[in-house]
Write an enzyme that holds these catalytic residues in place. Sequence first.
Site, short mmCIF file in Angstrom:
data_model
loop_
_atom_site.label_atom_id
_atom_site.label_comp_id
_atom_site.label_asym_id
_atom_site.label_seq_id
_atom_site.Cartn_x
_atom_site.Cartn_y
_atom_site.Cartn_z
N GLY A 1 0.83 -1.20 0.00
CA GLY A 1 0.00 0.00 0.00
C GLY A 1 0.86 1.24 0.00
O GLY A 1 2.00 1.22 -0.49
N SER A 2 0.34 2.31 0.59
CA SER A 2 1.06 3.58 0.54
C SER A 2 2.21 3.62 1.54
O SER A 2 2.24 2.86 2.52
CB SER A 2 0.09 4.72 0.86
OG SER A 2 -0.34 4.57 2.20
N GLY B 1 2.70 2.24 5.47
CA GLY B 1 3.89 1.51 5.90
C GLY B 1 4.55 2.17 7.11
O GLY B 1 5.08 1.48 7.99
N GLU C 1 5.73 -3.45 0.85
CA GLU C 1 5.78 -3.10 -0.57
C GLU C 1 4.96 -1.83 -0.69
O GLU C 1 3.74 -1.86 -0.80
CB GLU C 1 5.20 -4.26 -1.38
CG GLU C 1 5.82 -4.37 -2.75
CD GLU C 1 4.91 -3.78 -3.80
OE1 GLU C 1 5.10 -2.58 -4.10
OE2 GLU C 1 4.01 -4.47 -4.27
N CYS D 1 1.63 0.11 -8.60
CA CYS D 1 2.75 0.62 -7.81
C CYS D 1 3.97 0.78 -8.72
O CYS D 1 4.87 1.55 -8.43
CB CYS D 1 3.03 -0.26 -6.62
SG CYS D 1 3.27 -1.95 -7.06
C1 UN1 Z 1 1.24 -3.49 -7.79
O1 UN1 Z 1 0.91 -2.56 -8.52
O2 UN1 Z 1 0.99 -3.44 -6.54
O3 UN1 Z 1 4.96 -5.48 -12.09
C2 UN1 Z 1 1.83 -4.75 -8.29
C3 UN1 Z 1 3.76 -5.21 -12.17
C4 UN1 Z 1 2.77 -6.25 -11.68
C5 UN1 Z 1 2.51 -6.11 -10.23
C6 UN1 Z 1 2.16 -4.74 -9.76
N1 UN1 Z 1 3.30 -7.56 -11.98
O4 UN1 Z 1 3.34 -4.16 -12.64
#
Ligand code: UN1
Length: 499
Positions: free
Chosen positions: A231-232, A236, A253, A287
């Site tokens: 998440g953000s 975290g 993450e 992300c």
């Molecule tokens: C995410 O956005 O939390 O590499 C994961 C990627 C994907 C996973 C993204 N396999 O963009």
Amino acid sequence: MGFQQVLSNLKLDQYITPSGTLRVRSPLDGEEIARIGGTPLDQVEKIIHQSQNAFLKWRTIPAPKRGELVRLFGIELRTHKEDLAHLITLECGKILEESRGEVQEMIDMCDFAAGLSRQLYGLTITSERPLHRMMETWHPLGIVGIISPFNFPAAVWSWNACLSLICGNSLLWKPSEKTPLTALACQRLLNQAIHHFEAAPEHLQQLLLGNHVMGEKLVDDSRISLISATGSTRMGKTVAPKVASRFGRSLLELGGNNGMIVAPSADLNLAAQAIVFSAAGTTGQRCTTLRRIFIHDSIYVQLIQDLKKRYKDLPIGHPLKDRTLLGPLIDASSFQSMQDALKKAHQDGGIVFGGKRILEDKYPQAYYVEPALVEMPEQTSTVRSETFAPILYAMRYSNFEEAISLHNDVAQGLSSCIFTSDIREAEIFLSARGSDCGIANVNIGPSGAEIGGAFGGDKETGGGRESGSDSWKTYMRRATNTINFSSQLPLAQGIKFDA
Ligand code: UN1
């Protein structure tokens, strides 16, 4: 396939209740699509207790046998790939093709984990003492608590779940409040696999549906050995110290602010394709989304012109329609953050292209937007912070070393890439003085990683690694064993202690 059909194919009808406290809205039109019951807070204690019991049984099953369960889960996912992909689109708004990709990522994860279940290896290490052997063994860890986001409502859980299961752990999952139906569907499919598998104890995977209070319950409970939170960075910063204060393990993450350097020798057509997929695709809600590009002076005007043309032609709209490449943002607050960031960027001297809301007449409660391309005079604080929306900041560079230092001059460290045909530049970018991110690519965009590599990043991204490579080690506890098969008791470091 309509919503009712998806619910019935996935046998989710039973969870829908008019008195449910969790209201699920579809970002496709902003309408409420279901009400379901949240997990009562007074049940959490019982659920954690059940998870502990499940762990005590599951840890005694040999790992390759545990892998068999994950293999069966992969079969369920294959059978229900279309249903689950539709549900993901309805609940989080990504286009169907990308939702299918998300389910495929889960299937790949099952195959990977099933194979890995025969490869949970430790080292044997030479001992300094005669007739001694030293080795490492890896043991199941305990309960793994998973906190997952709306944007990958199924795959992020599966990275953690598949590895946790083969490693002998039990699971508690707190999904995003925005995507509880997808979580229920995943749980049901896993339970179906468990049903065909005698060795699996009850309550191996349980859901905690609710808001952040539910997440806090997991974070604060010392019976939960590992908290894996995606998440953000703000989230975290709350989770990490709390888990650390009870000496728990966390796998984080968090935010990314992913960059690309486009060098003069780059294949510009390739770079442009990668930029559009990584920056505008998934409506900027990965992300790993590309958020910053550093373009060499000599190709800047040409590339920006090409990107504007490609951005203009992007089919934006209903994500279940075949040709659509960009669906809606998740909700109103996400749209507001995007507009706030664009306003700030403009005040910083940025020239904004796109970024407007569209299809408002047709979907007054949904947030479809044009992706934004912002030409920035420099890397301001607005560029340095992550906005979870399709905003790409473009900046010029003339000196390669300067481009690398600008690239690294942000708090986040998830994913990065360079487009170049110059092997020296490519290797420098991947070297110790190059990108400081957990993922660094050459002639590939920063998003859309394969599951076989370790996924995650450093700095404010949190340092965790999930999915491939040796990420499984985070889900196990390591023991170092020394075995003496001599008839003497020599001490390490040659110490004499003749009592
Ligand atoms: C995410 O956005 O939390 O590499 C994961 C990627 C994907 C996973 C993204 N396999 O963009």
